[in-house]
Design a protein around this motif. Sequence first.
Motif, PDB file in Angstrom:
ATOM      1  N   HIS A 290       0.829  -1.202   0.000  1.00  0.00           N
ATOM      2  CA  HIS A 290       0.000   0.000   0.000  1.00  0.00           C
ATOM      3  C   HIS A 290       0.863   1.252   0.000  1.00  0.00           C
ATOM      4  O   HIS A 290       0.376   2.358  -0.197  1.00  0.00           O
ATOM      5  CB  HIS A 290      -0.945   0.027   1.207  1.00  0.00           C
ATOM      6  N   SER A 291       2.143   1.082   0.259  1.00  0.00           N
ATOM      7  CA  SER A 291       3.146   2.146   0.208  1.00  0.00           C
ATOM      8  C   SER A 291       4.502   1.458   0.265  1.00  0.00           C
ATOM      9  O   SER A 291       4.589   0.236   0.134  1.00  0.00           O
ATOM     10  CB  SER A 291       2.971   3.121   1.382  1.00  0.00           C
ATOM     11  N   PHE A 292       5.547   2.253   0.446  1.00  0.00           N
ATOM     12  CA  PHE A 292       6.853   1.665   0.724  1.00  0.00           C
ATOM     13  C   PHE A 292       7.398   2.328   1.975  1.00  0.00           C
ATOM     14  O   PHE A 292       7.029   3.451   2.303  1.00  0.00           O
ATOM     15  CB  PHE A 292       7.829   1.842  -0.452  1.00  0.00           C
ATOM     16  N   GLU A 293       8.242   1.609   2.697  1.00  0.00           N
ATOM     17  CA  GLU A 293       8.803   2.138   3.932  1.00  0.00           C
ATOM     18  C   GLU A 293      10.319   2.053   3.902  1.00  0.00           C
ATOM     19  O   GLU A 293      10.882   1.066   3.428  1.00  0.00           O
ATOM     20  CB  GLU A 293       8.299   1.348   5.154  1.00  0.00           C
ATOM     21  N   VAL A 294      10.942   3.110   4.401  1.00  0.00           N
ATOM     22  CA  VAL A 294      12.361   3.056   4.739  1.00  0.00           C
ATOM     23  C   VAL A 294      12.416   2.746   6.222  1.00  0.00           C
ATOM     24  O   VAL A 294      11.839   3.463   7.037  1.00  0.00           O
ATOM     25  CB  VAL A 294      13.073   4.387   4.442  1.00  0.00           C
ATOM     26  N   GLU A 295      13.064   1.661   6.583  1.00  0.00           N
ATOM     27  CA  GLU A 295      13.080   1.203   7.968  1.00  0.00           C
ATOM     28  C   GLU A 295      14.394   1.565   8.647  1.00  0.00           C
ATOM     29  O   GLU A 295      15.463   1.551   8.024  1.00  0.00           O
ATOM     30  CB  GLU A 295      12.862  -0.312   8.024  1.00  0.00           C
ATOM     31  N   PHE A 296      14.292   1.859   9.945  1.00  0.00           N
ATOM     32  CA  PHE A 296      15.450   2.275  10.735  1.00  0.00           C
ATOM     33  C   PHE A 296      15.614   1.372  11.952  1.00  0.00           C
ATOM     34  O   PHE A 296      14.634   0.826  12.476  1.00  0.00           O
ATOM     35  CB  PHE A 296      15.280   3.732  11.194  1.00  0.00           C
ATOM     36  N   ASP A 297      16.842   1.234  12.390  1.00  0.00           N
ATOM     37  CA  ASP A 297      17.141   0.504  13.620  1.00  0.00           C
ATOM     38  C   ASP A 297      16.843   1.421  14.801  1.00  0.00           C
ATOM     39  O   ASP A 297      17.562   2.400  15.023  1.00  0.00           O
ATOM     40  CB  ASP A 297      18.610   0.082  13.622  1.00  0.00           C
ATOM     41  N   SER A 298      15.780   1.105  15.539  1.00  0.00           N
ATOM     42  CA  SER A 298      15.417   1.942  16.681  1.00  0.00           C
ATOM     43  C   SER A 298      15.789   1.293  18.009  1.00  0.00           C
ATOM     44  O   SER A 298      15.225   1.612  19.049  1.00  0.00           O
ATOM     45  CB  SER A 298      13.917   2.262  16.646  1.00  0.00           C
ATOM     46  N   SER A 299      16.749   0.374  17.960  1.00  0.00           N
ATOM     47  CA  SER A 299      17.234  -0.232  19.206  1.00  0.00           C
ATOM     48  C   SER A 299      18.267   0.652  19.893  1.00  0.00           C
ATOM     49  O   SER A 299      18.638   0.417  21.042  1.00  0.00           O
ATOM     50  CB  SER A 299      17.846  -1.612  18.927  1.00  0.00           C
TER      51      SER A 299
END
Length: 264
Positions: free
Chosen positions: A67-76
């Motif tokens: 439904h879209s695209f995501e840029v994912e980040f390390d939030s640890s």
Amino acid sequence: MSQRSLTWGYNKDNGPHTWYKHFPIARGKQQSPIDIQIWNAKFDSSLKPLNFNYSASTTRRIVNKGHSFEVEFDSSTDKSVLSGGPLTEKYKLTQLHFHWGRRDEEGSEHSIDDLKYASELHMVHWNTKYSTVSESIHQPDGLAVVAIFLKVGGAHQELEKITHALGSIRKKNMSTVFTNFNPACLLPDNKDYWTYSGSLTVPPLLECVTWIVLKEPINISKEQLSKFRSLYSTMEGEHPKKHIETNCRPRQSLQGRVIRSNLI
């Protein structure tokens, strides 16, 4: 994947007008997006400047969600954090995504005095006082989403890094490694904003979001927008193939909520 996750989209048979059937909160009192009427926004002298402390080292991958695209980040880690503004806690960046329309002039979800932009970027952060993103989305102060408008103009050089990567994730569920990208490059120079309490604009539509809508838009070219629309909402081998032509939820009623601003 649960059956419920298959029941929503942006087509005639499963579009936003049908979401309430599976997600009754769609008819709740703090739904998003909204039209921000400047005359109705309240100046709040207690609102602080926003602090964006982002690092390119936290970028991990880019994925087509269908439904879209995501840029994912390390939030640890605490390397990409938002604070200040209306927030009393620190919020970690977990992903960013975009919304767009079938035509260049009507792709934003929020609007300003009924004016819509070509696209809208959402930077999604979760409250560090909770343990995980999954826990935070069930809390009224769980997420802080920064919305940035995009207007048609010259190509955005930093955005080009994202649109170039889209060629590797044309079909739903495809992903590729995407690193060394500092999302601060997508922020406008002027960081004045409006803020209000709202919801996710996609199912499950939970009312867990402190919205921070930046006043100043950034540029996107028609060519870059066309790459958004070139993505498919269908998986490899799935027929008929369908492009993600639009992924905007219509504006929702304000329901008596107050829109605050650091704009005099």
